[in-house]
Design a protein around this motif. Sequence first.
Motif, PDB file in Angstrom:
ATOM      1  N   SER A 103       0.834  -1.202   0.000  1.00 46.98           N
ATOM      2  CA  SER A 103       0.000   0.000   0.000  1.00 46.98           C
ATOM      3  C   SER A 103       0.866   1.248   0.000  1.00 46.98           C
ATOM      4  O   SER A 103       2.041   1.237   0.411  1.00 46.98           O
ATOM      5  CB  SER A 103      -0.909   0.004   1.234  1.00 46.98           C
ATOM      6  OG  SER A 103      -0.122   0.081   2.428  1.00 46.98           O
ATOM      7  N   GLU A 104       0.265   2.348  -0.447  1.00 44.46           N
ATOM      8  CA  GLU A 104       0.989   3.623  -0.510  1.00 44.46           C
ATOM      9  C   GLU A 104       1.379   4.105   0.884  1.00 44.46           C
ATOM     10  O   GLU A 104       2.374   4.795   1.046  1.00 44.46           O
ATOM     11  CB  GLU A 104       0.125   4.681  -1.204  1.00 44.46           C
ATOM     12  CG  GLU A 104       0.006   4.507  -2.707  1.00 44.46           C
ATOM     13  CD  GLU A 104       1.347   4.653  -3.400  1.00 44.46           C
ATOM     14  OE1 GLU A 104       2.128   5.559  -3.009  1.00 44.46           O
ATOM     15  OE2 GLU A 104       1.638   3.858  -4.314  1.00 44.46           O
ATOM     16  N   GLU A 105       0.562   3.744   1.896  1.00 37.95           N
ATOM     17  CA  GLU A 105       0.891   4.172   3.259  1.00 37.95           C
ATOM     18  C   GLU A 105       2.178   3.521   3.761  1.00 37.95           C
ATOM     19  O   GLU A 105       2.845   4.059   4.646  1.00 37.95           O
ATOM     20  CB  GLU A 105      -0.255   3.802   4.205  1.00 37.95           C
ATOM     21  CG  GLU A 105      -1.529   4.612   4.030  1.00 37.95           C
ATOM     22  CD  GLU A 105      -2.312   4.179   2.792  1.00 37.95           C
ATOM     23  OE1 GLU A 105      -1.999   3.090   2.255  1.00 37.95           O
ATOM     24  OE2 GLU A 105      -3.209   4.928   2.364  1.00 37.95           O
ATOM     25  N   ARG A 106       2.542   2.391   3.194  1.00 36.80           N
ATOM     26  CA  ARG A 106       3.764   1.695   3.600  1.00 36.80           C
ATOM     27  C   ARG A 106       4.985   2.103   2.772  1.00 36.80           C
ATOM     28  O   ARG A 106       6.080   1.623   3.030  1.00 36.80           O
ATOM     29  CB  ARG A 106       3.568   0.184   3.479  1.00 36.80           C
ATOM     30  CG  ARG A 106       2.575  -0.400   4.455  1.00 36.80           C
ATOM     31  CD  ARG A 106       2.971  -0.139   5.898  1.00 36.80           C
ATOM     32  NE  ARG A 106       2.102  -0.800   6.834  1.00 36.80           N
ATOM     33  CZ  ARG A 106       2.403  -1.911   7.478  1.00 36.80           C
ATOM     34  NH1 ARG A 106       3.583  -2.466   7.280  1.00 36.80           N
ATOM     35  NH2 ARG A 106       1.559  -2.450   8.327  1.00 36.80           N
ATOM     36  N   TYR A 153       9.492  -0.130   0.668  1.00 32.73           N
ATOM     37  CA  TYR A 153       8.312  -0.215   1.519  1.00 32.73           C
ATOM     38  C   TYR A 153       8.719  -0.627   2.929  1.00 32.73           C
ATOM     39  O   TYR A 153       9.722  -1.313   3.139  1.00 32.73           O
ATOM     40  CB  TYR A 153       7.325  -1.247   0.964  1.00 32.73           C
ATOM     41  CG  TYR A 153       6.747  -0.881  -0.372  1.00 32.73           C
ATOM     42  CD1 TYR A 153       5.500  -0.256  -0.474  1.00 32.73           C
ATOM     43  CD2 TYR A 153       7.439  -1.153  -1.549  1.00 32.73           C
ATOM     44  CE1 TYR A 153       4.959   0.085  -1.716  1.00 32.73           C
ATOM     45  CE2 TYR A 153       6.922  -0.811  -2.789  1.00 32.73           C
ATOM     46  CZ  TYR A 153       5.679  -0.195  -2.868  1.00 32.73           C
ATOM     47  OH  TYR A 153       5.169   0.146  -4.082  1.00 32.73           O
TER      48      TYR A 153
END
Length: 632
Positions: A368-371, A378
């Motif tokens: 995910s982009e949050e990671r 990442y």
Amino acid sequence: MYRIWFAAETMVFIWFLIFLFFNPINARQYYDPSDCSENTSYPGSRYTCNHSYQHPCQTFLVYRASHYFKTISDVSQLFQLDPAELLHLNNLKSQLKVLEPGREVLVPIKCSCLGQFFQATFNYTVPENSTVDLSDIACRIFEGLAKPGTLVEENTSEGNNVEVGTKLHVPLKCACPDNSSNSSGVKYLVTYPLVKGDEPSILSEKFSISPVDLWVANNFQPWQTIYPNTTVLIPLKTDPVINFSIPRSPPPSPGFLPTILVQKTTNTKLRNLYIAGSVVGFILLLAALIVCGLHVKALRKFKVVKLQSFNTRSSQLSCPTPSSPRSGQLTGRSSATSCLSPDLLAGIKYSLRNYSIEDLKRATDDFSEERKIGDQAYKGLNMDNAEMMIKLMRFEQTRQVIDIHSKINHINILNLLGVCYGENDYSWSYLVFELPSNGCLRDLLSNSSNPLRWDKRTQIAFDIATALHYLHYCIFPTYAHLSVNSRNIFVTTDWRAKLTNIRTNPAVGSYRGNENIESVKGCVAPEYVINGSVSEKVDIFAFGVVLLELISGKDDVDGKSFKECIAFLGGKTTEGGCFDGLRSFMDPCLKEDYPLAEALCLNVLAKACVEEDPLHRPSMDDILKVLVRMVR
């Protein structure tokens, strides 16, 4: 000999200021490290001048009493001066009082620019029952204030050996300050002959001068060694006064005194003992080498057997498949076949975990982009809830990174934990690294609500310097990191720094990947940007940028703002001076909670690291010598 180095921990910053950032008192004067008796001419054997603008000056030299010249009367006759003048200058009362051997006497001289050299010319007549060798006259009678080669030049008709009664012209070493080109305020440059025990700190206290002025006057380089039987210039802004309350140097060695040489006797028993000890030591060393050779041979045979067993087991490991990096999503399945070739396995000195793509998806919430924590990197959590960094890279680069990390074992370099290869697409792979929980240094410096304390910043600087020193000196072949910046430095829970993103270039050569150079142009050395030149000096430059970030908390995105901010170190100060310029550059989050001397030293060190000319940058070995003094 004595090392020009730190006199005290609080004065650590001074030594760098010596040759880097202060306008020279007289830039033409150099220190001649050769012994007085050497006939070869070096820069500094005579002090140079420019006759077109240099005028004669009144100055001084230091002479030491000996058993041949033991009174003021004797010294005044040698230098053809009025004894009363020497008495007044040296605060003495009787010209016939016997002075203690080695007692320093100030002698006034007139220094003139003749030809291309300064000199104070005296006449010396060789007396009966005295030395008739020019080397003895220069080094014993005049105590190194002139060199034998200089006497030969001034007395060409006499040769090296002279007869009793010969009248010699003796040009003593002296220099006049060039006050027309600077505003240092130096009034005198006193010629001082060094003897054993004359440490730099003692000289600065003895004449009440700054060590900075002392080093600049002699154009010393950092960490230069100075020797007895040579001379230095003492820059004074007032009339000379010697502070005799400072612990005095030991009396001059026989090399400075006209004494009779004593024939040394040899202890035969002691010599035989040395010979016997050497023979026994050689035999023991030879036996140790033979034992080590047999041990290494047996160890290699054991490793070959173990490696064959390991290769057999590794063929059963699974290798998941990543997708193309352009898709942003990762899919794949496990395989019963291995993509780890024997030559790659042979380079791994520790066991890497073989992750599946499902493992990495679970760790990163399906990437995910949050990671996401960087370009194709990442943050993930393993089964033990420990953070790890997962980096996507090309297969050929993966092999090189594994090869490098197989040679690296250092606490300040990020550990490689595992690997994930693809089954169908071998062009892309994943490497899994440890990820210190405090994140990258850039994020920590940007967090004004919880700023890094000064002691943590110096510890981080020391850790990164230690890691680079390891790459530059302690592995073979040595490597240049080529991507040192605050985003590639991670900090652990106990505030220790770890370096990551080590490239695959040796420490010497040229780099072909110019597209990557352009992307980091703001924090790399000029020679690396212009022609791709690779050396450890590229890392030194980048380390200097990291130091400036640690000091100021700022991020120099274009590589120019830092140079403007530290202009105060080059003499371009405001009305408040150097220290006000320093305080304005420091990270305001520190709130002046830092040692001023250490802060200035770190600024000066950083400025040295980001010099345009790589030859003017210090080595990582030199940098560690400075930083080790700051780490608590």
